[in-house]
Design a protein around this motif. Structure first.
Motif, PDB file in Angstrom:
ATOM      1  N   PHE A   1       1.056  -1.395   0.244  1.00  0.00           N
ATOM      2  CA  PHE A   1       0.529  -0.100   0.188  1.00  0.00           C
ATOM      3  C   PHE A   1       0.604   1.623  -0.251  1.00  0.00           C
ATOM      4  CE2 PHE A   1      -1.248  -3.852   2.578  1.00  0.00           C
ATOM      5  CZ  PHE A   1      -3.416  -3.148   1.544  1.00  0.00           C
ATOM      6  N   SER A   2       0.971   1.881  -0.928  1.00  0.00           N
ATOM      7  CA  SER A   2       1.675   3.576  -1.056  1.00  0.00           C
ATOM      8  C   SER A   2       1.386   4.167   0.607  1.00  0.00           C
ATOM      9  CB  SER A   2       1.375   3.773  -2.539  1.00  0.00           C
ATOM     10  OG  SER A   2      -0.121   4.372  -2.687  1.00  0.00           O
ATOM     11  N   LEU A   3       2.986   4.807   0.427  1.00  0.00           N
ATOM     12  CA  LEU A   3       2.621   5.788   1.561  1.00  0.00           C
ATOM     13  C   LEU A   3       2.650   7.276   0.879  1.00  0.00           C
ATOM     14  CD1 LEU A   3       4.645   4.297   4.500  1.00  0.00           C
ATOM     15  CD2 LEU A   3       1.599   4.213   4.029  1.00  0.00           C
ATOM     16  N   ASP A   4       2.622   9.116   2.144  1.00  0.00           N
ATOM     17  CA  ASP A   4       2.776  10.077   1.500  1.00  0.00           C
ATOM     18  C   ASP A   4       3.958  10.556   2.079  1.00  0.00           C
ATOM     19  OD1 ASP A   4       1.801   9.698   3.654  1.00  0.00           O
ATOM     20  OD2 ASP A   4       0.391  11.600   2.857  1.00  0.00           O
ATOM     21  N   SER A   5       4.808  11.203   1.855  1.00  0.00           N
ATOM     22  CA  SER A   5       6.020  11.687   2.181  1.00  0.00           C
ATOM     23  C   SER A   5       6.030  11.833   3.266  1.00  0.00           C
ATOM     24  CB  SER A   5       6.188  13.142   1.155  1.00  0.00           C
ATOM     25  OG  SER A   5       5.201  14.121   1.756  1.00  0.00           O
ATOM     26  N   LEU A   6       4.705  11.558   4.753  1.00  0.00           N
ATOM     27  CA  LEU A   6       4.268  12.258   5.828  1.00  0.00           C
ATOM     28  C   LEU A   6       4.050  10.951   6.489  1.00  0.00           C
ATOM     29  CD1 LEU A   6       2.043  15.586   6.207  1.00  0.00           C
ATOM     30  CD2 LEU A   6       4.648  15.120   5.706  1.00  0.00           C
ATOM     31  N   SER A   7       4.280   9.899   5.595  1.00  0.00           N
ATOM     32  CA  SER A   7       3.537   8.468   6.652  1.00  0.00           C
ATOM     33  C   SER A   7       4.603   7.717   6.358  1.00  0.00           C
ATOM     34  CB  SER A   7       2.486   7.862   5.896  1.00  0.00           C
ATOM     35  OG  SER A   7       1.067   8.814   6.181  1.00  0.00           O
ATOM     36  N   ALA A   8       5.173   6.636   7.396  1.00  0.00           N
ATOM     37  CA  ALA A   8       6.088   5.972   7.371  1.00  0.00           C
ATOM     38  C   ALA A   8       5.651   4.505   7.590  1.00  0.00           C
ATOM     39  CB  ALA A   8       7.247   5.979   8.082  1.00  0.00           C
ATOM     40  N   PRO A   9       6.601   3.318   7.515  1.00  0.00           N
ATOM     41  CA  PRO A   9       6.051   1.845   7.919  1.00  0.00           C
ATOM     42  C   PRO A   9       5.607   1.913   9.098  1.00  0.00           C
ATOM     43  CG  PRO A   9       7.457   1.857   6.326  1.00  0.00           C
ATOM     44  CD  PRO A   9       7.477   3.395   6.421  1.00  0.00           C
ATOM     45  N   ARG A  10       5.160   1.248   9.422  1.00  0.00           N
ATOM     46  CA  ARG A  10       4.658   0.333  11.093  1.00  0.00           C
ATOM     47  C   ARG A  10       3.770   1.823  11.824  1.00  0.00           C
ATOM     48  NH1 ARG A  10      10.415  -0.923  10.885  1.00  0.00           N
ATOM     49  NH2 ARG A  10      10.496  -2.430  11.910  1.00  0.00           N
ATOM     50  N   PRO A  11       2.940   2.268  11.336  1.00  0.00           N
ATOM     51  CA  PRO A  11       2.052   2.894  11.577  1.00  0.00           C
ATOM     52  C   PRO A  11       1.225   2.705  13.063  1.00  0.00           C
ATOM     53  CG  PRO A  11       0.949   1.594   9.995  1.00  0.00           C
ATOM     54  CD  PRO A  11       2.252   1.593   9.815  1.00  0.00           C
ATOM     55  N   PRO A  12       1.285   3.596  13.719  1.00  0.00           N
ATOM     56  CA  PRO A  12       0.327   3.294  15.519  1.00  0.00           C
ATOM     57  C   PRO A  12      -0.685   2.386  15.066  1.00  0.00           C
ATOM     58  CG  PRO A  12       0.250   5.495  14.684  1.00  0.00           C
ATOM     59  CD  PRO A  12       0.606   4.789  13.346  1.00  0.00           C
ATOM     60  N   TYR A  13      -1.430   2.408  14.014  1.00  0.00           N
ATOM     61  CA  TYR A  13      -2.567   1.465  13.993  1.00  0.00           C
ATOM     62  C   TYR A  13      -3.584   1.586  12.827  1.00  0.00           C
ATOM     63  CZ  TYR A  13      -7.660   0.322  16.357  1.00  0.00           C
ATOM     64  OH  TYR A  13      -8.267  -0.349  16.378  1.00  0.00           O
ATOM     65  N   ILE A  14      -4.436   0.262  12.334  1.00  0.00           N
ATOM     66  CA  ILE A  14      -4.141   0.104  11.494  1.00  0.00           C
ATOM     67  C   ILE A  14      -6.157  -0.384  11.334  1.00  0.00           C
ATOM     68  CG2 ILE A  14      -2.521  -0.306   9.594  1.00  0.00           C
ATOM     69  CD1 ILE A  14      -2.727  -3.239  10.208  1.00  0.00           C
ATOM     70  N   GLN A  15      -7.351  -0.489  10.826  1.00  0.00           N
ATOM     71  CA  GLN A  15      -8.118  -1.538  10.679  1.00  0.00           C
ATOM     72  C   GLN A  15      -8.241  -2.244   9.375  1.00  0.00           C
ATOM     73  OE1 GLN A  15     -11.546   0.829  11.940  1.00  0.00           O
ATOM     74  NE2 GLN A  15     -13.020  -1.311  11.707  1.00  0.00           N
ATOM     75  N   LEU A  16      -8.843  -3.231   9.164  1.00  0.00           N
ATOM     76  CA  LEU A  16      -9.367  -4.053   8.489  1.00  0.00           C
ATOM     77  C   LEU A  16     -10.743  -3.453   8.451  1.00  0.00           C
ATOM     78  CD1 LEU A  16      -8.669  -5.686   5.454  1.00  0.00           C
ATOM     79  CD2 LEU A  16      -9.243  -7.692   7.070  1.00  0.00           C
ATOM     80  N   TYR A  17     -11.523  -3.481   7.565  1.00  0.00           N
ATOM     81  CA  TYR A  17     -13.302  -3.551   7.503  1.00  0.00           C
ATOM     82  C   TYR A  17     -13.998  -3.493   6.468  1.00  0.00           C
ATOM     83  CZ  TYR A  17     -13.565   1.654   5.653  1.00  0.00           C
ATOM     84  OH  TYR A  17     -13.119   2.378   4.524  1.00  0.00           O
ATOM     85  N   ASN A  18     -15.369  -3.946   6.611  1.00  0.00           N
ATOM     86  CA  ASN A  18     -15.679  -3.799   4.962  1.00  0.00           C
ATOM     87  C   ASN A  18     -17.442  -2.905   5.895  1.00  0.00           C
ATOM     88  OD1 ASN A  18     -14.902  -6.815   5.719  1.00  0.00           O
ATOM     89  ND2 ASN A  18     -15.445  -6.887   3.676  1.00  0.00           N
ATOM     90  N   ASP A  19     -17.333  -2.630   3.673  1.00  0.00           N
ATOM     91  CA  ASP A  19     -18.683  -1.589   3.603  1.00  0.00           C
ATOM     92  C   ASP A  19     -19.459  -2.509   3.600  1.00  0.00           C
ATOM     93  OD1 ASP A  19     -18.580  -2.204   1.161  1.00  0.00           O
ATOM     94  OD2 ASP A  19     -17.901  -0.763   0.620  1.00  0.00           O
ATOM     95  N   ALA A  20     -20.797  -1.330   3.673  1.00  0.00           N
ATOM     96  CA  ALA A  20     -22.435  -1.942   3.456  1.00  0.00           C
ATOM     97  C   ALA A  20     -22.464  -3.246   2.285  1.00  0.00           C
ATOM     98  CB  ALA A  20     -22.985  -0.993   3.229  1.00  0.00           C
ATOM     99  N   ASN A  21     -21.602  -2.775   1.496  1.00  0.00           N
ATOM    100  CA  ASN A  21     -21.414  -3.803  -0.078  1.00  0.00           C
ATOM    101  C   ASN A  21     -20.509  -4.793  -0.038  1.00  0.00           C
ATOM    102  OD1 ASN A  21     -23.639  -2.150  -1.499  1.00  0.00           O
ATOM    103  ND2 ASN A  21     -21.519  -0.549  -1.662  1.00  0.00           N
ATOM    104  N   GLY A  22     -19.719  -4.627   1.353  1.00  0.00           N
ATOM    105  CA  GLY A  22     -18.958  -6.431   1.612  1.00  0.00           C
ATOM    106  C   GLY A  22     -17.711  -5.637   1.087  1.00  0.00           C
TER     107      GLY A  22
END
Length: 404
Positions: free
Chosen positions: A54-75
């Motif tokens: 997943f691409s990162l912008d210049s202000l983001s780095a690996p090992r982010p403090p938190y992630i969430q995997l989720y599904n929208d209403a369409n799955g």
């Protein structure tokens, strides 16, 4: 190694709390044995099966403090990532990966450390600055705030003996259950024996009325009796919910067992969930602790590096198994003690927590197990290539379960 606390004021709390309990600990340290070490038989293993980037912008780095995997209403399945520096949540389509498809600004939150996306008009963000859960709408406006310390004065540190503190990880997703957000925290230092049998570490936040209830306690035989665990690394709480959505499974760093707690009753049970290779784990030795300086970081660091410490617990609904992470001990002699050199292993158990096997993935220079999740493709564990200096991608290495 980052032995971090959620709030800088906890440094002050440390000095207060340590004086209360240090005199009543067992001097030589409390030993937690792994009685099944070397006797377990493996039938499964994990094998690498590609990467997801997943691409990162210049202000983001690996090992982010938190992630969430989720599904929208369409799955459709999405991965959301907190960029703490820019105060944005970036959203990626998990299947197509690469560039973010949406971006949620959360600059209205002072110190965001975790979040839960119900939908684009209902986004909960944990504000560590004020120990509160904030609800944002689709314009990133604050809809409501819920204090997780019952609106007590932050400067009066007595609240630390009554309410959990939070050190969120991506592997510990905030769970929505029966109209409530399930958000476990922890006690940062050693539990004083005066509160060890009353302290509850999991917050249940009612989505409809914003009331907060606290449930579930540390296993007293391990964290009670004044046993010295004076570091958040040892008192952390990892968790997942059982497939029937009725019970929480808790993995504590220093316990070979798992604690299974009902969400709607006071029932709890303990089951073995350990590694075939993990050795006994001992609490801090008071004599060694006191011989060091006022802040005995060197001794704590050595103890963390040379101890087998368990991590996240994840249920895989596609394969009906559990994965439990282990950060394996470094030998006490003959090597330079660096936290990043610890090997990461994954213990696999069936739905009834019967041991199926374990696999060593690599060391923590490459793998960041606190950012892990399960998809139909397999177990996703964040991976940082040793030669990656550009940090253009958030990468997950995928592991599939195989018969031996």
């Amino acid at each position: 190694m980052s032995l971090r606390m959620p709030l800088i004021l906890h440094i002050i709390a440390y000095a207060i709390i340590i004086c209360c309990f240090i005199s009543c600990n067992n001097n030589s340290g409390f030993e937690i044995k792994n009685d099944k070490r070397g006797s377990l038989k493996a039938a499964k293993k994990l094998e690498q099966d590609g990467d997801k980037k997943f691409s990162l912008d210049s202000l983001s780095a690996p090992r982010p403090p938190y992630i969430q995997l989720y599904n929208d209403a369409n799955g459709n399945e999405y991965l959301a990532m907190l960029s703490g520096y820019s105060k944005n949540i970036f959203i990626y389509n998990y299947d197509s990966a690469n560039n973010p498809v949406n971006q949620i600004p959360i600059s209205t939150v002072q110190m965001p450390l975790a979040f839960h996306i119900r939908n684009m008009d209902s986004i909960y963000v944990y504000n560590d600055k004020m120990m509160e859960m904030i609800l944002l709408n689709n314009r990133s406006e604050i809809v409501s705030k819920v204090s997780l310390i019952n609106n007590e004065n932050m400067k009066d540190l007595s609240w630390t003996n009554r309410y959990p503190q939070y050190v969120p990880h991506g592997v510990n997703a905030i769970i929505e259950h029966a109209g409530k957000l399930v958000f476990p925290g922890q006690f940062i230092w050693t539990l004083p024996d005066t509160i060890a049998q009353q302290f509850k570490f999991t917050s249940l936040i009612d989505i409809n009325n914003n009331k907060v209830n606290y449930v579930h306690k540390y296993p007293y035989d391990i964290y009670g009796h004044g046993h010295l665990w004076d570091e958040p690394m040892f008192t952390g709480v990892y968790y997942d919910i059982t497939p029937d959505n009725k019970k929480m499974v808790y993995s504590f760093p220093v316990s070979h067992d798992l604690l299974i707690c009902d969400l709607d009753t006071d029932k709890e049970a303990t089951v073995y969930g350990g590694s075939n290779e993990a050795a006994s784990i001992t609490s801090l030795d008071v004599d060694k602790f006191k011989k060091k300086s006022a802040a005995p970081n060197e001794y704590i660091y050595q103890k963390a590096c040379t101890s087998d410490l368990y991590g996240g617990i994840l249920y895989d609904k596609y394969r009906d198994v559990y994965y439990r992470f282990l950060r394996k001990a470094l030998p006490e002699k003959g090597v330079r003690l660096r936290w990043e050199n610890k090997k990461v292993a994954v213990v696999v158990m069936d739905k009834d927590f019967k041991y199926l096997g374990e696999t060593e993935l690599g060391d923590m220079n490459e793998f960041y197990p606190d950012n892990s999740f399960v998809t139909k493709e397999g177990l996703n564990v964040e991976y940082v290539a040793p030669n990656d200096v550009e940090e253009k991608f958030l990468t997950f290495r995928i592991f599939k379960l195989k018969d031996i």
